[in-house]
Enzyme design. Structure first.
Site, PDB file in Angstrom:
ATOM      1  N   TYR A 142       0.829  -1.208   0.000  1.00  0.00           N
ATOM      2  CA  TYR A 142       0.000   0.000   0.000  1.00  0.00           C
ATOM      3  C   TYR A 142       0.865   1.260   0.000  1.00  0.00           C
ATOM      4  O   TYR A 142       0.479   2.278  -0.555  1.00  0.00           O
ATOM      5  CB  TYR A 142      -0.890   0.035   1.244  1.00  0.00           C
ATOM      6  CG  TYR A 142      -2.194  -0.704   1.121  1.00  0.00           C
ATOM      7  CD1 TYR A 142      -2.228  -2.087   0.977  1.00  0.00           C
ATOM      8  CD2 TYR A 142      -3.408  -0.013   1.168  1.00  0.00           C
ATOM      9  CE1 TYR A 142      -3.431  -2.756   0.886  1.00  0.00           C
ATOM     10  CE2 TYR A 142      -4.618  -0.683   1.080  1.00  0.00           C
ATOM     11  CZ  TYR A 142      -4.621  -2.053   0.937  1.00  0.00           C
ATOM     12  OH  TYR A 142      -5.814  -2.716   0.841  1.00  0.00           O
ATOM     13  N   LYS A 191       3.366 -15.359   3.707  1.00  0.00           N
ATOM     14  CA  LYS A 191       3.534 -16.189   2.508  1.00  0.00           C
ATOM     15  C   LYS A 191       5.029 -16.430   2.352  1.00  0.00           C
ATOM     16  O   LYS A 191       5.633 -16.073   1.342  1.00  0.00           O
ATOM     17  CB  LYS A 191       2.926 -15.446   1.302  1.00  0.00           C
ATOM     18  CG  LYS A 191       2.882 -16.231   0.004  1.00  0.00           C
ATOM     19  CD  LYS A 191       1.814 -17.303  -0.041  1.00  0.00           C
ATOM     20  CE  LYS A 191       1.957 -18.131  -1.298  1.00  0.00           C
ATOM     21  NZ  LYS A 191       1.039 -19.266  -1.350  1.00  0.00           N
ATOM     22  N   ASP A 223      -2.902 -18.275   1.772  1.00  0.00           N
ATOM     23  CA  ASP A 223      -3.904 -19.041   1.015  1.00  0.00           C
ATOM     24  C   ASP A 223      -4.555 -20.094   1.917  1.00  0.00           C
ATOM     25  O   ASP A 223      -5.784 -20.243   1.947  1.00  0.00           O
ATOM     26  CB  ASP A 223      -3.276 -19.685  -0.237  1.00  0.00           C
ATOM     27  CG  ASP A 223      -1.974 -20.423   0.039  1.00  0.00           C
ATOM     28  OD1 ASP A 223      -1.421 -20.278   1.156  1.00  0.00           O
ATOM     29  OD2 ASP A 223      -1.503 -21.149  -0.859  1.00  0.00           O
ATOM     30  N   ASP A 247      -6.209  -6.856   4.705  1.00  0.00           N
ATOM     31  CA  ASP A 247      -7.334  -6.258   3.981  1.00  0.00           C
ATOM     32  C   ASP A 247      -8.266  -7.364   3.500  1.00  0.00           C
ATOM     33  O   ASP A 247      -9.482  -7.310   3.682  1.00  0.00           O
ATOM     34  CB  ASP A 247      -6.796  -5.451   2.790  1.00  0.00           C
ATOM     35  CG  ASP A 247      -7.914  -4.824   1.978  1.00  0.00           C
ATOM     36  OD1 ASP A 247      -8.838  -4.258   2.593  1.00  0.00           O
ATOM     37  OD2 ASP A 247      -7.875  -4.923   0.733  1.00  0.00           O
ATOM     38  N   ASP A 251     -12.099  -8.892   5.379  1.00  0.00           N
ATOM     39  CA  ASP A 251     -13.394  -8.950   4.688  1.00  0.00           C
ATOM     40  C   ASP A 251     -13.964 -10.368   4.790  1.00  0.00           C
ATOM     41  O   ASP A 251     -15.169 -10.552   4.977  1.00  0.00           O
ATOM     42  CB  ASP A 251     -13.262  -8.572   3.206  1.00  0.00           C
ATOM     43  CG  ASP A 251     -13.525  -7.091   2.962  1.00  0.00           C
ATOM     44  OD1 ASP A 251     -13.256  -6.294   3.888  1.00  0.00           O
ATOM     45  OD2 ASP A 251     -13.989  -6.741   1.861  1.00  0.00           O
TER      46      ASP A 251
HETATM   47  C1  IPM Z   1     -10.287  -1.130   4.063  1.00  0.00           C
HETATM   48  C2  IPM Z   1     -10.563  -0.657   2.661  1.00  0.00           C
HETATM   49  C3  IPM Z   1      -9.431   0.254   2.248  1.00  0.00           C
HETATM   50  C4  IPM Z   1      -8.154  -0.553   2.251  1.00  0.00           C
HETATM   51  C5  IPM Z   1      -9.627   0.939   0.889  1.00  0.00           C
HETATM   52  C6  IPM Z   1     -10.949   1.656   0.792  1.00  0.00           C
HETATM   53  C7  IPM Z   1      -8.499   1.882   0.580  1.00  0.00           C
HETATM   54  O1  IPM Z   1     -10.744  -1.737   1.814  1.00  0.00           O
HETATM   55  O2  IPM Z   1     -10.193  -0.277   4.975  1.00  0.00           O
HETATM   56  O3  IPM Z   1     -10.183  -2.331   4.260  1.00  0.00           O
HETATM   57  O4  IPM Z   1      -7.845  -1.240   1.268  1.00  0.00           O
HETATM   58  O5  IPM Z   1      -7.450  -0.506   3.266  1.00  0.00           O
HETATM   59 MG    MG Z   2     -10.737  -3.612   2.785  1.00  0.00          MG
END
Ligand code: IPM
Ligand code: MG
Length: 356
Positions: A142, A191, A223, A247, A251
Protein backbone atom coordinates in the site's frame (compact mmCIF):
# COMPACT_ATOMS: atom_id res chain seq x y z
CA UNK A 1 -14.09 14.24 31.16
CA UNK A 2 -14.00 16.28 28.00
CA UNK A 3 -12.81 14.90 24.65
CA UNK A 4 -12.18 16.55 21.31
CA UNK A 5 -13.13 14.37 18.36
CA UNK A 6 -12.49 15.03 14.66
CA UNK A 7 -15.28 13.68 12.47
CA UNK A 8 -14.69 12.70 8.85
CA UNK A 9 -18.15 11.51 7.89
CA UNK A 10 -17.18 11.16 4.22
CA UNK A 11 -19.39 9.96 1.38
CA UNK A 12 -22.31 7.65 0.59
CA UNK A 13 -23.80 6.17 3.75
CA UNK A 14 -20.92 7.65 5.83
CA UNK A 15 -22.79 10.73 7.08
CA UNK A 16 -26.01 8.87 8.00
CA UNK A 17 -24.33 6.09 9.98
CA UNK A 18 -22.07 8.68 11.62
CA UNK A 19 -25.09 10.68 12.77
CA UNK A 20 -26.40 7.67 14.69
CA UNK A 21 -22.96 7.01 16.14
CA UNK A 22 -22.71 10.56 17.46
CA UNK A 23 -26.17 10.44 18.97
CA UNK A 24 -25.25 7.22 20.78
CA UNK A 25 -21.97 8.72 22.02
CA UNK A 26 -23.77 11.81 23.29
CA UNK A 27 -26.28 9.66 25.14
CA UNK A 28 -23.42 7.70 26.75
CA UNK A 29 -21.67 10.97 27.60
CA UNK A 30 -24.79 12.25 29.31
CA UNK A 31 -25.17 9.02 31.26
CA UNK A 32 -21.58 9.00 32.53
CA UNK A 33 -20.86 12.73 32.70
CA UNK A 34 -18.47 13.11 29.75
CA UNK A 35 -18.67 15.73 27.06
CA UNK A 36 -17.63 15.13 23.50
CA UNK A 37 -16.79 18.07 21.29
CA UNK A 38 -16.91 17.32 17.56
CA UNK A 39 -15.15 19.08 14.74
CA UNK A 40 -16.43 18.08 11.31
CA UNK A 41 -13.87 18.01 8.52
CA UNK A 42 -14.00 16.88 4.92
CA UNK A 43 -12.22 13.84 3.51
CA UNK A 44 -12.84 11.67 0.44
CA UNK A 45 -15.13 12.49 -2.46
CA UNK A 46 -16.82 15.42 -0.74
CA UNK A 47 -13.41 17.03 -0.23
CA UNK A 48 -12.57 16.49 -3.89
CA UNK A 49 -15.78 18.27 -4.85
CA UNK A 50 -15.13 21.20 -2.54
CA UNK A 51 -11.32 21.55 -2.55
CA UNK A 52 -10.16 19.49 -5.52
CA UNK A 53 -8.25 17.06 -3.28
CA UNK A 54 -9.36 14.08 -1.15
CA UNK A 55 -7.36 14.97 1.96
CA UNK A 56 -6.90 18.70 2.55
CA UNK A 57 -4.11 19.83 4.89
CA UNK A 58 -6.73 21.33 7.21
CA UNK A 59 -8.33 17.91 7.72
CA UNK A 60 -5.00 16.36 8.70
CA UNK A 61 -4.25 19.25 11.08
CA UNK A 62 -7.62 19.02 12.83
CA UNK A 63 -7.29 15.23 13.18
CA UNK A 64 -3.78 15.56 14.61
CA UNK A 65 -4.95 18.12 17.15
CA UNK A 66 -7.85 15.94 18.35
CA UNK A 67 -8.06 13.24 20.99
CA UNK A 68 -9.35 10.86 18.35
CA UNK A 69 -10.87 10.61 14.88
CA UNK A 70 -14.18 9.09 13.77
CA UNK A 71 -14.49 8.18 10.12
CA UNK A 72 -17.62 7.15 8.21
CA UNK A 73 -16.75 5.92 4.72
CA UNK A 74 -15.24 7.43 1.60
CA UNK A 75 -15.68 6.91 -2.12
CA UNK A 76 -18.36 6.49 -4.77
CA UNK A 77 -18.90 5.99 -8.49
CA UNK A 78 -18.60 9.68 -9.17
CA UNK A 79 -14.88 9.68 -8.36
CA UNK A 80 -14.02 6.19 -9.61
CA UNK A 81 -12.27 7.31 -12.77
CA UNK A 82 -9.89 9.78 -11.13
CA UNK A 83 -6.15 8.97 -11.06
CA UNK A 84 -4.81 7.06 -8.01
CA UNK A 85 -3.52 10.02 -6.00
CA UNK A 86 -6.78 11.95 -6.42
CA UNK A 87 -9.15 9.15 -5.50
CA UNK A 88 -11.27 9.39 -2.33
CA UNK A 89 -9.46 6.34 -0.86
CA UNK A 90 -6.38 8.55 -0.68
CA UNK A 91 -8.06 10.28 2.28
CA UNK A 92 -8.08 7.03 4.23
CA UNK A 93 -4.58 5.98 3.31
CA UNK A 94 -3.27 9.52 3.84
CA UNK A 95 -4.79 9.78 7.32
CA UNK A 96 -3.48 6.37 8.33
CA UNK A 97 0.00 7.41 7.21
CA UNK A 98 -0.06 11.00 8.52
CA UNK A 99 -1.32 9.95 11.95
CA UNK A 100 1.07 6.99 12.18
CA UNK A 101 -1.76 4.50 12.70
CA UNK A 102 0.11 1.32 11.94
CA UNK A 103 -2.10 -1.16 13.82
CA UNK A 104 -5.57 -1.93 12.57
CA UNK A 105 -7.81 -3.94 14.88
CA UNK A 106 -10.78 -5.62 13.24
CA UNK A 107 -12.81 -7.77 15.60
CA UNK A 108 -15.18 -10.25 13.96
CA UNK A 109 -17.68 -11.41 16.53
CA UNK A 110 -20.79 -13.39 15.71
CA UNK A 111 -23.72 -12.31 17.86
CA UNK A 112 -25.69 -15.45 18.64
CA UNK A 113 -28.88 -13.70 17.54
CA UNK A 114 -27.36 -13.38 14.07
CA UNK A 115 -26.18 -16.97 13.69
CA UNK A 116 -28.82 -17.37 10.95
CA UNK A 117 -27.31 -14.52 8.92
CA UNK A 118 -23.87 -16.17 8.88
CA UNK A 119 -23.40 -17.95 5.53
CA UNK A 120 -21.54 -20.86 7.16
CA UNK A 121 -23.30 -24.02 8.29
CA UNK A 122 -24.60 -23.70 11.88
CA UNK A 123 -22.40 -26.54 13.15
CA UNK A 124 -19.29 -24.65 12.02
CA UNK A 125 -20.10 -21.59 14.13
CA UNK A 126 -22.03 -23.03 17.04
CA UNK A 127 -19.10 -22.55 19.44
CA UNK A 128 -19.13 -18.82 18.73
CA UNK A 129 -16.88 -16.85 16.40
CA UNK A 130 -14.66 -14.27 18.08
CA UNK A 131 -11.66 -13.36 15.95
CA UNK A 132 -9.46 -10.28 16.18
CA UNK A 133 -7.62 -9.47 12.99
CA UNK A 134 -4.59 -7.27 13.65
CA UNK A 135 -3.63 -5.82 10.31
CA UNK A 136 -0.47 -3.83 9.64
CA UNK A 137 -1.74 -0.55 8.21
CA UNK A 138 1.01 1.81 7.09
CA UNK A 139 3.43 -0.43 5.22
CA UNK A 140 3.67 -3.13 2.59
CA UNK A 141 2.53 -2.65 -0.98
CA UNK A 142 0.00 0.00 0.00
CA UNK A 143 2.83 2.36 0.86
CA UNK A 144 5.77 0.86 -1.06
CA UNK A 145 7.14 2.31 -4.26
CA UNK A 146 4.70 2.15 -7.14
CA UNK A 147 4.99 3.06 -10.75
CA UNK A 148 4.86 2.15 -14.41
CA UNK A 149 7.48 1.27 -16.96
CA UNK A 150 7.81 0.06 -20.51
CA UNK A 151 8.76 -3.56 -21.05
CA UNK A 152 8.92 -5.82 -24.11
CA UNK A 153 5.53 -7.14 -22.96
CA UNK A 154 4.09 -3.62 -23.14
CA UNK A 155 3.45 -1.20 -20.32
CA UNK A 156 3.99 -2.69 -16.84
CA UNK A 157 2.92 -1.49 -13.40
CA UNK A 158 4.29 -2.34 -9.97
CA UNK A 159 3.57 -1.91 -6.25
CA UNK A 160 6.48 -2.94 -4.06
CA UNK A 161 5.79 -5.09 -1.01
CA UNK A 162 8.40 -3.92 1.51
CA UNK A 163 8.64 -4.31 5.28
CA UNK A 164 11.37 -3.23 7.65
CA UNK A 165 12.28 -5.04 10.87
CA UNK A 166 10.94 -2.21 13.02
CA UNK A 167 7.64 -2.13 11.17
CA UNK A 168 7.13 -5.83 11.72
CA UNK A 169 8.33 -5.71 15.31
CA UNK A 170 5.77 -3.12 16.40
CA UNK A 171 2.81 -4.81 14.73
CA UNK A 172 3.90 -8.23 16.01
CA UNK A 173 4.14 -6.80 19.55
CA UNK A 174 0.65 -5.38 19.17
CA UNK A 175 -0.59 -8.79 18.08
CA UNK A 176 1.00 -10.51 21.08
CA UNK A 177 -0.24 -7.83 23.50
CA UNK A 178 -3.80 -8.26 22.26
CA UNK A 179 -3.50 -12.04 22.43
CA UNK A 180 -2.37 -11.68 26.07
CA UNK A 181 -5.61 -9.80 26.83
CA UNK A 182 -7.67 -12.47 25.08
CA UNK A 183 -7.18 -16.23 24.78
CA UNK A 184 -3.39 -16.13 24.34
CA UNK A 185 -3.44 -17.65 20.88
CA UNK A 186 -1.83 -15.79 17.99
CA UNK A 187 -1.87 -16.90 14.36
CA UNK A 188 0.70 -15.25 12.15
CA UNK A 189 -0.30 -15.14 8.48
CA UNK A 190 2.31 -14.65 5.77
CA UNK A 191 3.53 -16.19 2.51
CA UNK A 192 7.08 -17.07 3.45
CA UNK A 193 7.25 -20.01 1.06
CA UNK A 194 7.36 -17.46 -1.77
CA UNK A 195 7.90 -13.88 -0.61
CA UNK A 196 11.17 -12.49 0.74
CA UNK A 197 9.23 -9.82 2.64
CA UNK A 198 7.31 -12.63 4.36
CA UNK A 199 10.56 -14.40 5.30
CA UNK A 200 11.74 -11.29 7.12
CA UNK A 201 8.25 -10.90 8.60
CA UNK A 202 8.25 -14.48 9.92
CA UNK A 203 11.72 -14.22 11.45
CA UNK A 204 10.82 -11.01 13.29
CA UNK A 205 7.57 -12.52 14.59
CA UNK A 206 9.56 -15.49 15.92
CA UNK A 207 12.01 -13.11 17.59
CA UNK A 208 9.22 -11.08 19.26
CA UNK A 209 7.53 -14.32 20.35
CA UNK A 210 10.37 -14.86 22.85
CA UNK A 211 8.99 -11.92 24.86
CA UNK A 212 5.60 -13.65 25.12
CA UNK A 213 6.18 -17.26 26.18
CA UNK A 214 2.58 -17.56 27.39
CA UNK A 215 1.14 -16.98 23.94
CA UNK A 216 0.61 -20.01 21.75
CA UNK A 217 1.87 -19.00 18.31
CA UNK A 218 1.17 -20.68 15.02
CA UNK A 219 1.78 -19.73 11.40
CA UNK A 220 -0.32 -20.08 8.27
CA UNK A 221 0.35 -19.18 4.67
CA UNK A 222 -2.27 -16.71 3.54
CA UNK A 223 -3.90 -19.04 1.02
CA UNK A 224 -4.25 -21.75 3.65
CA UNK A 225 -5.44 -19.19 6.22
CA UNK A 226 -8.30 -18.12 3.97
CA UNK A 227 -9.36 -21.76 3.73
CA UNK A 228 -8.96 -22.55 7.45
CA UNK A 229 -11.03 -19.48 8.36
CA UNK A 230 -13.99 -20.98 6.56
CA UNK A 231 -13.38 -24.55 7.79
CA UNK A 232 -12.70 -23.88 11.46
CA UNK A 233 -13.58 -20.25 12.31
CA UNK A 234 -14.14 -20.90 15.99
CA UNK A 235 -10.54 -22.03 16.56
CA UNK A 236 -9.02 -18.62 15.81
CA UNK A 237 -8.29 -16.00 18.44
CA UNK A 238 -5.93 -13.26 17.18
CA UNK A 239 -4.53 -13.08 13.64
CA UNK A 240 -1.58 -10.81 12.87
CA UNK A 241 -0.75 -10.08 9.26
CA UNK A 242 0.44 -7.60 6.66
CA UNK A 243 -1.52 -4.74 5.17
CA UNK A 244 -2.69 -6.46 1.99
CA UNK A 245 -3.33 -9.89 3.55
CA UNK A 246 -5.21 -8.22 6.42
CA UNK A 247 -7.33 -6.26 3.98
CA UNK A 248 -8.45 -9.48 2.32
CA UNK A 249 -8.78 -11.71 5.39
CA UNK A 250 -10.72 -9.11 7.38
CA UNK A 251 -13.39 -8.95 4.69
CA UNK A 252 -13.56 -12.74 4.77
CA UNK A 253 -13.82 -12.75 8.57
CA UNK A 254 -16.53 -10.09 8.40
CA UNK A 255 -18.88 -12.56 6.78
CA UNK A 256 -18.80 -14.75 9.89
CA UNK A 257 -20.58 -11.92 11.69
CA UNK A 258 -23.53 -12.09 9.32
CA UNK A 259 -22.85 -8.83 7.52
CA UNK A 260 -19.99 -6.46 6.86
CA UNK A 261 -22.40 -3.89 8.32
CA UNK A 262 -21.55 -5.29 11.76
CA UNK A 263 -17.78 -4.85 11.73
CA UNK A 264 -16.05 -1.98 13.54
CA UNK A 265 -12.36 -1.16 13.44
CA UNK A 266 -9.73 0.77 15.33
CA UNK A 267 -6.54 2.12 13.80
CA UNK A 268 -3.90 2.81 16.41
CA UNK A 269 -0.38 4.15 16.65
CA UNK A 270 1.86 4.49 19.66
CA UNK A 271 -0.13 7.25 21.37
CA UNK A 272 -3.74 7.58 22.43
CA UNK A 273 -4.89 9.10 19.15
CA UNK A 274 -6.74 6.56 17.05
CA UNK A 275 -9.08 6.51 14.07
CA UNK A 276 -12.29 4.53 14.31
CA UNK A 277 -14.33 3.46 11.34
CA UNK A 278 -16.65 0.73 10.12
CA UNK A 279 -14.94 -1.88 7.92
CA UNK A 280 -17.64 -1.45 5.25
CA UNK A 281 -17.42 1.09 2.48
CA UNK A 282 -19.61 4.00 1.40
CA UNK A 283 -22.29 1.81 -0.29
CA UNK A 284 -23.44 4.53 -2.71
CA UNK A 285 -26.24 2.27 -3.98
CA UNK A 286 -28.12 2.54 -0.67
CA UNK A 287 -27.02 6.02 0.46
CA UNK A 288 -29.67 8.46 1.65
CA UNK A 289 -32.42 5.84 1.92
CA UNK A 290 -32.31 5.24 5.68
CA UNK A 291 -31.58 1.54 5.20
CA UNK A 292 -27.84 1.28 6.00
CA UNK A 293 -26.79 -0.63 9.10
CA UNK A 294 -25.26 1.83 11.61
CA UNK A 295 -24.04 -0.90 13.99
CA UNK A 296 -20.47 -1.16 12.64
CA UNK A 297 -20.04 2.59 13.08
CA UNK A 298 -21.65 2.61 16.52
CA UNK A 299 -19.38 -0.25 17.62
CA UNK A 300 -16.43 1.74 16.26
CA UNK A 301 -17.51 4.53 18.60
CA UNK A 302 -17.37 2.00 21.45
CA UNK A 303 -13.85 1.01 20.39
CA UNK A 304 -12.85 4.68 20.53
CA UNK A 305 -14.11 4.97 24.11
CA UNK A 306 -12.10 1.90 25.05
CA UNK A 307 -8.84 2.29 23.16
CA UNK A 308 -8.38 6.07 22.98
CA UNK A 309 -10.17 7.26 26.12
CA UNK A 310 -9.81 4.26 28.44
CA UNK A 311 -13.58 4.27 29.08
CA UNK A 312 -14.04 0.50 29.16
CA UNK A 313 -17.31 0.50 31.05
CA UNK A 314 -18.89 3.06 28.74
CA UNK A 315 -17.77 1.02 25.72
CA UNK A 316 -19.31 -2.10 27.21
CA UNK A 317 -22.62 -0.29 27.69
CA UNK A 318 -22.76 0.37 23.93
CA UNK A 319 -21.81 -3.20 23.02
CA UNK A 320 -24.40 -4.59 25.41
CA UNK A 321 -27.09 -2.28 24.00
CA UNK A 322 -26.33 -3.56 20.48
CA UNK A 323 -26.61 -7.16 21.66
CA UNK A 324 -29.85 -6.41 23.46
CA UNK A 325 -31.45 -4.76 20.43
CA UNK A 326 -30.44 -7.73 18.26
CA UNK A 327 -31.80 -10.13 20.87
CA UNK A 328 -35.06 -8.18 20.79
CA UNK A 329 -35.28 -9.09 17.11
CA UNK A 330 -34.58 -5.74 15.45
CA UNK A 331 -32.66 -5.88 12.16
CA UNK A 332 -31.57 -3.57 9.39
CA UNK A 333 -32.09 -4.86 5.85
CA UNK A 334 -28.61 -6.43 5.53
CA UNK A 335 -29.19 -8.76 8.50
CA UNK A 336 -32.93 -9.17 8.16
CA UNK A 337 -34.47 -12.63 8.08
CA UNK A 338 -38.07 -13.76 8.22
CA UNK A 339 -39.65 -13.44 11.64
CA UNK A 340 -37.44 -10.50 12.71
CA UNK A 341 -38.40 -6.81 12.80
CA UNK A 342 -36.97 -4.71 9.99
CA UNK A 343 -35.93 -1.17 10.94
CA UNK A 344 -34.09 1.67 9.19
CA UNK A 345 -30.82 3.40 10.06
CA UNK A 346 -32.38 6.01 12.34
CA UNK A 347 -34.67 3.60 14.11
CA UNK A 348 -31.77 1.21 14.79
CA UNK A 349 -29.76 4.10 16.27
CA UNK A 350 -32.68 5.14 18.44
CA UNK A 351 -33.24 1.61 19.72
CA UNK A 352 -29.59 1.33 20.69
CA UNK A 353 -29.77 4.66 22.54
CA UNK A 354 -32.90 3.61 24.37
CA UNK A 355 -31.20 0.42 25.54
CA UNK A 356 -27.98 1.92 26.85
C1 IPM B 1 -10.29 -1.13 4.06
C2 IPM B 1 -10.56 -0.66 2.66
C3 IPM B 1 -9.43 0.25 2.25
C4 IPM B 1 -8.15 -0.55 2.25
C5 IPM B 1 -9.63 0.94 0.89
C6 IPM B 1 -10.95 1.66 0.79
C7 IPM B 1 -8.50 1.88 0.58
O1 IPM B 1 -10.74 -1.74 1.81
O2 IPM B 1 -10.19 -0.28 4.98
O3 IPM B 1 -10.18 -2.33 4.26
O4 IPM B 1 -7.84 -1.24 1.27
O5 IPM B 1 -7.45 -0.51 3.27
MG1 MG C 1 -10.74 -3.61 2.78
Amino acid sequence: MNFKIAVVAGDGIGPEVMEENIKVLNAVGEKFGHSFEYEYVLGGGCAIDKYGEPLPRHTIDVCKASDSVLLGAVGGWKWDTLPGNLRPEKALLGLRGALGLYANLRPATLHQALAGACPLKPELVKDGVDIMVVRELTGGMYFGEKGRKQTDMGEAAYDVEIYSEEEVKRIARRGFEIAMQRNKHLTNVDKQNVLESSRLWRSVVLEVAKEYPEVELDHLYVDNASMQLIMRPTTFDVIVTSNIFGDILSDEASQMTGSIGMLPSASLGDGKLGMYEPVHGSAPDIAGQDIANPIATILSGAMMLKYSFGLDEEAKVIEDAVTKVLDMGYRTADIYSEGTKKVGTKEMGKLIRENL
